[in-house]
Write an enzyme that holds these catalytic residues in place. Structure first.
Site, mmCIF file in Angstrom:
data_model
loop_
_atom_site.group_PDB
_atom_site.id
_atom_site.type_symbol
_atom_site.label_atom_id
_atom_site.label_comp_id
_atom_site.label_asym_id
_atom_site.label_seq_id
_atom_site.Cartn_x
_atom_site.Cartn_y
_atom_site.Cartn_z
ATOM 1 N N PHE A 1 0.844 -1.205 0.000
ATOM 2 C CA PHE A 1 0.000 0.000 0.000
ATOM 3 C C PHE A 1 0.874 1.248 0.000
ATOM 4 O O PHE A 1 1.876 1.313 0.726
ATOM 5 C CB PHE A 1 -0.862 0.055 1.271
ATOM 6 C CG PHE A 1 -1.857 -1.065 1.393
ATOM 7 C CD1 PHE A 1 -3.087 -0.999 0.754
ATOM 8 C CD2 PHE A 1 -1.572 -2.180 2.183
ATOM 9 C CE1 PHE A 1 -4.016 -2.037 0.886
ATOM 10 C CE2 PHE A 1 -2.490 -3.214 2.317
ATOM 11 C CZ PHE A 1 -3.715 -3.138 1.665
ATOM 12 N N ASP A 2 0.477 2.254 -0.764
ATOM 13 C CA ASP A 2 1.011 3.594 -0.577
ATOM 14 C C ASP A 2 0.273 4.172 0.639
ATOM 15 O O ASP A 2 -0.769 3.647 1.051
ATOM 16 C CB ASP A 2 0.729 4.408 -1.848
ATOM 17 C CG ASP A 2 1.088 5.877 -1.698
ATOM 18 O OD1 ASP A 2 2.074 6.178 -1.005
ATOM 19 O OD2 ASP A 2 0.376 6.721 -2.261
ATOM 20 N N GLY A 3 0.800 5.268 1.199
ATOM 21 C CA GLY A 3 0.172 5.856 2.385
ATOM 22 C C GLY A 3 -0.904 6.870 2.063
ATOM 23 O O GLY A 3 -2.098 6.542 2.009
ATOM 24 N N PHE B 1 -0.845 -0.881 -4.573
ATOM 25 C CA PHE B 1 -1.855 0.181 -4.666
ATOM 26 C C PHE B 1 -1.200 1.548 -4.469
ATOM 27 O O PHE B 1 -0.524 1.771 -3.461
ATOM 28 C CB PHE B 1 -2.928 0.000 -3.580
ATOM 29 C CG PHE B 1 -3.753 -1.245 -3.729
ATOM 30 C CD1 PHE B 1 -4.809 -1.299 -4.638
ATOM 31 C CD2 PHE B 1 -3.506 -2.375 -2.948
ATOM 32 C CE1 PHE B 1 -5.585 -2.445 -4.771
ATOM 33 C CE2 PHE B 1 -4.282 -3.519 -3.072
ATOM 34 C CZ PHE B 1 -5.321 -3.553 -3.990
ATOM 35 N N ASP C 1 -1.745 6.063 -5.506
ATOM 36 C CA ASP C 1 -2.579 7.090 -6.149
ATOM 37 C C ASP C 1 -1.779 7.917 -7.157
ATOM 38 O O ASP C 1 -2.333 8.767 -7.834
ATOM 39 C CB ASP C 1 -3.197 8.027 -5.097
ATOM 40 C CG ASP C 1 -2.142 8.899 -4.433
ATOM 41 O OD1 ASP C 1 -2.339 10.119 -4.352
ATOM 42 O OD2 ASP C 1 -1.112 8.353 -3.995
#
Length: 312
Positions: free
Chosen positions: A178-180, A291, A293
């Site tokens: 995961f990105d933060g 993942f 954004d």
């Protein structure tokens, strides 16, 4: 009135309890490589596409970007059931497709060919198929269509856009990265960064250090994954989770770590990249899905053959 969906139950697979399971819906173009067929659909129209799919119904489709992720989720189920045969907290995979049931036979046959444990195939003729996600209890939706993903996020369902790419099938256990900000966490700090630059964002983080960050679009999915992960000791777990964030560990890492602790979300490894490219570390981790954004991060991941999902 929206056309109802036509659901085909896969009788070869033990059906899960959707109120307990981690339900993941994938579109056919996320799980299989249908790029040629999609091109045919756009150029020649629906009738020609259906004809092609029916003529090739016994020819398995090649794996797509989310294929390895689905296989790894299946491995997690096997490991959970080995230790607790009555466990209901499992992955439940369903396919949500805009195919008609006639052209969908090839999809079902392909899943059976690869031994994929997909419990249901939902064929929806309606333009916006995401209206059916909530009724199936879906916690994560993966699609190759941007409109679908945006509609799902608007409906409050964790969702990400899958880009078709050549993927090296990584080995087990299931590895999720995961990105933060704007993925696990809200985009509040991103907004400050855009308005006041890095210095402003760092000041904001220092001032807010004791306050947990808001929830991002994938928090609910990550929490459920974390709950499944807690059924095992760290050494024996069939799930590994990672945080790979552009934040710097020194100035902006503390709040991220405190937020995860506050949520009770145990992450196996956290990498604070301080703005450095994520590709090299992702190549090292070899996740089944990443993942983020940021489209530049997705591009970097694709360049090293990592299956990527963009959270718009």
């Amino acid at each position: 009135m929206a056309e109802p969906e036509s659901t085909v139950i896969n009788t070869n697979v033990k059906q899960k309890d959707p109120s307990k399971a981690l339900v993941i819906a994938v579109t056919t173009r996320a799980i299989f490589n249908l790029e040629e067929e999609h091109k045919l659909y756009l150029e020649k129209g629906k009738e020609e596409y259906i004809r092609h799919q029916q003529a090739n119904q016994d020819k398995p489709l090649p794996p797509g970007t989310a294929f390895a992720f689905i296989q790894a989720a299946q491995y997690v189920n096997e490991k959970i059931l080995e230790s607790t045969p009555a466990e209901k907290d499992l992955f439940d995979i369903l396919v949500l497709s805009n195919n008609s049931p006639e052209s969908g036979v090839r999809i079902i046959n392909s899943a059976k060919h690869y031994g994929l444990e997909i419990s249901k195939f939902c064929f929806v003729s309606d333009e916006d198929s995401t209206q059916y996600l909530k009724s199936h209890g879906v916690k994560l939706f993966l699609s190759a269509d941007r409109t679908d993903v945006c509609n799902a996020l608007r409906r409050g369902v964790s969702a990400a856009l899958i880009f078709q790419q050549e993927v090296q099938a990584p080995s087990t256990p299931l590895r999720v990265v995961f990105d933060g900000d704007a993925v696990l966490f809200s985009d509040e700090t991103d907004k400050v960064f855009r308005e006041q630059g890095l210095e402003g964002a760092m000041q904001y983080e220092r001032a807010m250090e004791a306050v947990p960050m808001g929830e991002g679009p994938l928090k609910a999915f990550a929490m459920h994954l974390g709950k499944m992960r807690k059924k095992f000791s760290q050494e024996k777990s069939p799930i590994r989770t990672y945080l790979v964030t552009a934040r710097s560990g020194r100035d902006m890492g503390i709040r991220a770590i405190k937020t995860l602790r506050e949520w009770g979300l145990a992450i196996d490894e956290a990498f604070f990249m301080d703005g450095a490219p994520k590709g090299p570390i992702l190549a090292q981790i070899q996740p089944h899905i990443f993942f983020d954004d940021g489209l530049h991060n997705i591009q970097g991941a694709q360049n090293v053959g990592v299956p990527s999902a963009w959270v718009p």
